[in-house]
Design a protein around this motif. Structure first.
Motif, PDB file in Angstrom:
ATOM      1  N   UNK A  39       0.836  -1.207   0.000  1.00 46.26           N
ATOM      2  CA  UNK A  39       0.000   0.000   0.000  1.00 46.26           C
ATOM      3  C   UNK A  39       0.865   1.249   0.000  1.00 46.26           C
ATOM      4  N   UNK A  40       1.970   1.211   0.751  1.00 41.98           N
ATOM      5  CA  UNK A  40       2.904   2.337   0.772  1.00 41.98           C
ATOM      6  C   UNK A  40       3.528   2.540  -0.605  1.00 41.98           C
ATOM      7  N   UNK A  41       3.886   1.447  -1.256  1.00 39.88           N
ATOM      8  CA  UNK A  41       4.456   1.538  -2.604  1.00 39.88           C
ATOM      9  C   UNK A  41       3.475   2.215  -3.556  1.00 39.88           C
ATOM     10  N   UNK A  42       2.202   1.852  -3.445  1.00 37.19           N
ATOM     11  CA  UNK A  42       1.176   2.476  -4.281  1.00 37.19           C
ATOM     12  C   UNK A  42       1.043   3.963  -3.971  1.00 37.19           C
ATOM     13  N   UNK A  43       1.005   4.293  -2.685  1.00 37.60           N
ATOM     14  CA  UNK A  43       0.846   5.697  -2.279  1.00 37.60           C
ATOM     15  C   UNK A  43       2.045   6.533  -2.704  1.00 37.60           C
ATOM     16  N   UNK A  44       3.245   5.956  -2.645  1.00 39.74           N
ATOM     17  CA  UNK A  44       4.451   6.692  -3.031  1.00 39.74           C
ATOM     18  C   UNK A  44       4.451   7.033  -4.522  1.00 39.74           C
TER      19      UNK A  44
END
Length: 259
Positions: free
Chosen positions: A68-73
């Motif tokens: 999810x962090x990868x997507x948000x970044x």
């Protein structure tokens, strides 16, 4: 895949990057963290077995938050399905993640078992089965010693699994090799991870102090609980957001590595 060596100050950078990424999608990341915690809590309601299943799913759930962090970044809105990314990446990754989950649950139970040798199992029983945490229990020296033993033994277990889910998921590495590489990466970047941990410790303590001061100034002690819970949830979501950057900086993808 190659291991990167980073300076100690990078630990603070990981925290900064996690906080910055969190505020790109604060509602989504907080919501996903809440779903993660809710699922773990519901499973833990089932005595012993539920706690074991929750432990076995923890590596996969942590990977979901990293995804999810990868997507948000990347400026994308992470959907709830990202939490089950570990189970949608292919048969090899699925098998590897299940093995990791089993090893993590086994390792944690071993930690609890060793702590039980100190206090007869009171601390382990409270954690795995549940019960009332009384003041008398907290004052018992054996219980305190068992808690300290569990904390000391959990640290190496945590380092073994720190990068392991991401290595299995994104690099297709076998579970046992991922544990080895995770431990080596954390050891090689010891000072960066020390700064990372101390920075987050200071952040959580600072948040609690600010909430207490605000409540005192307003003359309403009841506000402490009302503010501390959502603030603590948001801070915990930021912490889990920052985990992705500890992994991304610790390993370098070589040509021909699995995506």
């Amino acid at each position: 895949m190659k291991l990167r060596m980073v300076p100690a100050r990078q630990g603070a950078v990981w925290v900064k990057m996690g906080v910055r990424t969190f505020f790109k999608q604060p509602l989504a990341l907080t919501g996903l963290f809440f779903l993660f915690m809710a699922a773990m809590s519901v499973l833990s309601l089932v005595p012993v077995l539920g706690s074991v299943v929750a432990l076995a799913l923890l590596p996969a759930a942590t990977l979901g938050l990293m995804a999810a962090t990868q997507e948000a970044s990347k400026g994308k809105f992470p959907m709830p399905t990202v939490l089950v990314s570990a189970f949608r990446a292919g048969r090899q990754q699925l098998r590897g993640m299940l093995v990791l989950g089993g090893l993590y649950a086994l390792g944690f139970l071993v930690v609890m078992g060793l702590s039980a040798l100190v206090d007869g199992g009171q601390f382990a029983r409270l954690y795995l089965v549940g019960g009332e945490l009384s003041a008398d229990l907290l004052m018992q020296s054996d219980f305190e010693a068992a808690a300290l033993v569990a904390m000391a033994l959990y640290l190496p277990l945590s380092l073994l699994f720190w990068h392991a889910p991401a290595l299995v998921h994104w690099h297709g590495i076998s579970p046992l090799k991922s544990l080895f590489f995770s431990l080596v990466a954390c050891g090689r970047n010891f000072w960066a991870f020390t700064v990372f941990g101390l920075t987050w410790m200071a952040a959580f303590l600072g948040m609690g102090l600010v909430v207490a001061v605000i409540s005192a100034l307003l003359g309403s002690p009841q506000l402490v609980g009302a503010i501390l819970l959502p603030a603590g949830m948001a801070m915990a979501a930021m912490f889990f957001t920052s985990l992705y950057f500890t992994f991304d900086d610790s390993f370098e993808v070589s040509t021909g590595d699995p995506a």
